[in-house]
Design an enzyme around this catalytic site. Structure first.
Site, PDB file in Angstrom:
ATOM      1  N   GLY A 160       1.082  -1.277  -0.129  1.00 43.30           N
ATOM      2  CA  GLY A 160      -0.041   0.052  -0.093  1.00 43.30           C
ATOM      3  C   GLY A 160       0.810   1.129  -0.171  1.00 43.30           C
ATOM      4  N   CYS A 213     -27.107  -9.619 -16.521  1.00 43.72           N
ATOM      5  CA  CYS A 213     -26.430  -9.542 -17.983  1.00 43.72           C
ATOM      6  C   CYS A 213     -27.642 -10.130 -18.908  1.00 43.72           C
ATOM      7  CB  CYS A 213     -25.297 -10.358 -18.054  1.00 43.72           C
ATOM      8  SG  CYS A 213     -24.617 -10.308 -19.533  1.00 43.72           S
ATOM      9  N   CYS A 217     -25.755 -12.855 -21.154  1.00 46.96           N
ATOM     10  CA  CYS A 217     -25.250 -14.629 -20.381  1.00 46.96           C
ATOM     11  C   CYS A 217     -26.085 -14.792 -19.321  1.00 46.96           C
ATOM     12  CB  CYS A 217     -23.937 -14.445 -20.181  1.00 46.96           C
ATOM     13  SG  CYS A 217     -23.333 -13.726 -18.583  1.00 46.96           S
ATOM     14  N   CYS A 265     -22.393  -7.755 -19.081  1.00 50.06           N
ATOM     15  CA  CYS A 265     -21.109  -7.986 -18.349  1.00 50.06           C
ATOM     16  C   CYS A 265     -20.057  -7.128 -18.841  1.00 50.06           C
ATOM     17  CB  CYS A 265     -20.618  -9.324 -18.293  1.00 50.06           C
ATOM     18  SG  CYS A 265     -21.497 -10.598 -17.461  1.00 50.06           S
ATOM     19  N   CYS A 272     -18.123 -13.134 -19.814  1.00 49.17           N
ATOM     20  CA  CYS A 272     -19.491 -13.043 -20.593  1.00 49.17           C
ATOM     21  C   CYS A 272     -19.249 -14.284 -21.717  1.00 49.17           C
ATOM     22  CB  CYS A 272     -19.865 -11.978 -21.146  1.00 49.17           C
ATOM     23  SG  CYS A 272     -21.723 -11.600 -21.614  1.00 49.17           S
TER      24      CYS A 272
END
Lengths: 303, 256, 226
Positions: free
Chosen positions: A43, A251, A254, A276, A282
């Site tokens: 970080g 979606c 899909c 997606c 997808c």
């Protein structure tokens, strides 16, 4: 994972125009040192001497440099932009490395050993032998509240992060909820507050993953990193807890209900569909026989 | 009784020029000390040395911490000093813009210090902010407005609320009423007096306005060319000044 | 309660050629509980100067001033402040207040600094303002806009809000009408009755004779010109 040797001999002939992965070996070493330091202090933003790349700032120069320093000739590269493999940015960076490093490329998440991404984490869970490289526009999460870099570095070193919550406070005061939907700040291993790059906050929980995550900011000359399984907590208030939200929809292509969706406007009448944002995910689902509402409708029209 | 702040022989030089030299005094709990002098007398330099904004070239600034020991704020670590700056100390700048976040709402400004010391409940923070706005006479409907939309006097009051929200014990003020209309000054002075009394604050106020110190300060320190030339009870120094410079200063005030 | 010994005072005017003006020499005075001592002497003889030194407002040149056992001449500022809060009251000729503060709160303030609850302090203030005939409609206003006599009465109310064991009164009855003058003298008598030691300056001879147990001519403390 990091191959510190020079380019492999078998590629020498075909790569006569470029050094392996474009950057010279000294530069790659310098970047690798920054990456290793970043991994050692999860970080923490490590300064590095960002190079001019043959593409403008804002097109992923930071991510490209990190990828260049990390790639080995045996790697398989995948590049995504907002989850898609077929957008301009993704295509150009993929071609760039095909040309300068001669590495294999793929659009399949699970086939890739190194994935460079802009604004998304793939839906498919990543594994321990993969590296995810993020393109970062503004690495400093405190920037918009405290413009002085001297002061923000001091705030990081002294762990003075009250200001981060001021931003979230302002969100709630203004919008009634934490409206920050992208680049949602996180605390890493209980120490450094980090900007996860502009990924949707839906992706934040995925950052506790098996793969190595590297972040490169070219214009700002910063690299930071998350080793595998690092603890990453999204900042919030007790009475306004963090929520990894997405469009409340499945979606249309899909039928996936758990993936992050893009909203696509279909015509001037305001018709729209949700798909997606991860194109590979997808496509994979559709190949496996899953269908969404739109696909069903198309099929009916075709009959 | 233990002093809250014990200042010993504090000096600050700018090259060969004296900022302030050999300043020492004790400040006790609930005491308000005024520092007066003309521009360039070293009063602001001294204040910044005491508040940890400038590192003095010599001397000690001992603060009576909550744990009960006297700690030298000059030699303590920076994190420790900054922690004091967020908790036990407050600093009110002459220009409210220097002490406020102009791109953050009034509520966020007041809440910042609370969040800095770990407050993580939005509702509580907001309640505290609204309460503080009330105490400095800002209507709670302004809680989501940015300071830029406030008048000068309101900005100054907001700065005070922001500073006092964590219940500090020592407040440094640099010309807190400077640049404000006279009528606005009076309101601010009254407010400060009330807060000092209610919260049991100690304060050090730097100003060139003798009327301000007469109303706010218990004790007075007169500075000239970086040196303290006279100290004493505020009304005694103003009504029976001993040093030539103080006599000049007092006699130079225009009578209304 | 109040004991003054060998008190001297000079003023040095640095900005007027360093002129040194001796104003008092070897002053002695003692005031016991329940006693009121009137200071007399020609204007400029040092009555107010002496009183201000007792209050710590003027710095004594040398000597000792004991108030309730504390030597004001040597005391730290914070000791004098504590003395003024708890023990020693002073009614000066001039009212000095923060503009904009309501009269009621100006009078209540000496009680508030002692930690007395706001409502209780205001109740005491209301009583005093009523006795001193300040009309109730003025209580919410700042006394800065009042007439001289009204300001003087607000000042007296403030000075008597707390039952100080020692009081300094500089011309408390000046510019007051007969009725208010009588009220102020009653307040003084009540203070004496509860045991307060008082030093007062009264130009009004009748007032002086009514409340003062003794009179001291300060001109005997005036240094002879060398």
């Amino acid at each position: 994972m990091l191959d510190l040797s020079a380019k492999s001999p078998e590629n020498a002939a075909e790569m006569s125009e470029y050094n392996f992965a474009y950057l010279d070996e000294q530069t790659k070493r310098m970047i690798r040192r920054a990456i290793l330091k970043g991994l050692a202090i999860p970080g923490y933003q490590v300064p590095f001497a960002s190079r001019e790349m043959p593409m403008p700032y804002g097109w992923g120069t930071g991510g490209v440099q990190v990828s260049a320093a990390t790639l080995t000739p045996e790697d398989t590269l995948k590049v995504i932009d907002q989850g898609a493999d077929d957008t301009t940015n993704a295509v150009s960076i993929r071609k760039f490395f095909e040309k300068t490093a001669g590495v294999a490329t793929t659009e399949e998440t699970s086939d890739a050993s190194l994935i460079q991404t802009r604004h998304r984490i793939p839906e498919t869970e990543l594994s321990e032998d993969q590296i995810l490289v993020y393109q970062v526009p503004i690495p400093e999460p405190l920037r918009f509240l405290e413009p002085s870099e001297v002061e923000t570095r001091k705030m990081h070193s002294l762990e003075e992060y009250g200001l981060m919550h001021v931003k979230l406070y302002e969100d709630i005061a203004k919008h009634g909820a934490i409206a920050t939907a992208y680049a949602y700040p996180v605390k890493v291993e209980g120490r450094y507050v980090m900007d996860p790059s502009p990924i949707p906050k839906f992706d934040n929980p995925k950052m506790e993953m098996a793969a190595i995550q590297l972040f490169g900011a070219g214009r700002e000359q910063r690299i930071y990193a998350l080793p595998p399984y690092t603890k990453v907590v999204s900042l919030d208030f007790d009475d306004y807890p963090f929520e990894a939200s997405k469009a409340d929809h499945a979606c249309d292509m899909c039928g996936a209900e758990e993936s992050y969706l893009d909203e696509v406007i279909m015509d001037d009448a305001g018709n729209r569909m949700f798909v997606c944002s991860d194109t590979d995910y997808c496509a994979g689902r559709r190949a496996a026989g899953h269908v969404g509402a739109q696909a069903v409708a198309d099929r009916e029209i075709g009959q | 009784m233990t002093p809250l702040l014990k200042v010993q022989n504090v000096s600050k030089y700018y090259g060969s020029r004296i900022g302030c030299a050999g300043v020492g005094f004790d400040l006790y709990p609930r005491e308000v000390l005024g520092i007066v002098g003309e521009s360039g007398s070293g009063k602001s330099t001294l204040l910044n040395c005491l508040a940890g904004h400038l590192e003095p070239d010599g001397g000690e600034v001992l603060f009576h911490t909550r744990t009960g020991d006297m700690k030298d704020t000059v030699t303590m670590s920076e994190p420790e000093r900054r922690m004091l700056g967020r908790t036990d100390w407050a600093f009110v700048h002459q220009h409210a813009r220097d002490g406020l976040r102009m791109n953050v709402s009034a509520g966020g400004n007041v809440g910042e210090r609370l969040m800095a010391v770990g407050a993580r409940h939005y509702g509580d923070i907001r309640d505290a902010a609204v309460d503080w706005l009330g105490r400095v006479e800002i209507d709670e409907t302004r809680v989501d407005d940015r300071p830029g939309q406030f008048s000068g006097g309101m900005q100054q009051r907001l700065q005070i609320a922001r500073n006092l929200a964590t219940g500090p014990r020592l407040v440094f003020m640099d010309e807190p009423t400077g640049g404000l209309d006279v009528s606005v000054q009076a309101r601010l002075l009254d407010l400060l007096r009330g807060l000092v009394r209610q919260m049991g604050l100690s304060a050090i106020i730097v100003t060139h306005d003798l009327a301000v110190v007469r109303l706010l300060a218990d004790r007075l320190m007169v500075m000239k060319d970086g040196h303290v030339v006279e100290t004493g009870l505020t009304d005694q120094v103003l009504d029976d000044p001993q040093h030539a410079y103080t006599q000049l200063l007092v006699s130079s005030v225009l009578q209304v | 309660m109040i004991k003054i010994e060998d008190l001297s005072k000079t003023f040095t005017l640095h900005n007027q050629a360093g002129v040194v003006i001796p104003v008092m020499k070897d002053a002695e005075l003692q005031v016991v509980r329940g006693e009121c001592v009137g200071l007399i002497g020609a204007s400029g003889a040092g009555k107010s100067t002496l009183m201000r030194m007792v209050y710590g407002n003027y710095l004594a040149g040398s000597g000792r001033i004991y108030v309730d056992g504390l030597d004001v001449v040597q005391a730290e500022p914070r000791e004098i402040l504590a003395l003024r809060r708890e023990t020693l009251g002073y009614v000066s000729q001039f009212l000095r207040v923060v503009p904009r503060v309501a009269t009621l709160d100006v009078v209540a303030e000496p009680l508030l600094v002692l930690g007395i609850e706001l409502e209780e302090a205001r109740e005491t203030a209301r009583g005093l303002l009523t006795r001193l005939r300040i009309p109730e409609r003025l209580w919410a206003l700042s006394p800065t806009s009042f007439s001289g006599g009204e300001q003087q009465r607000v000042n007296i109310a403030r000075g008597f809000a707390h039952d100080y064991p020692a009081l300094l009164l500089d011309e408390p009855t000046a510019s007051l009408d007969a009725a208010n003058r009588d009220t102020v003298l009653c307040l003084i008598e009540e203070a004496k009755a509860r045991g307060a030691a008082i030093i007062g300056i009264f130009h009004d001879e009748a007032a002086r004779n009514r409340v003062c147990d003794r009179q001291v001519d300060v001109s005997v403390f005036t240094p002879r010109a060398a």
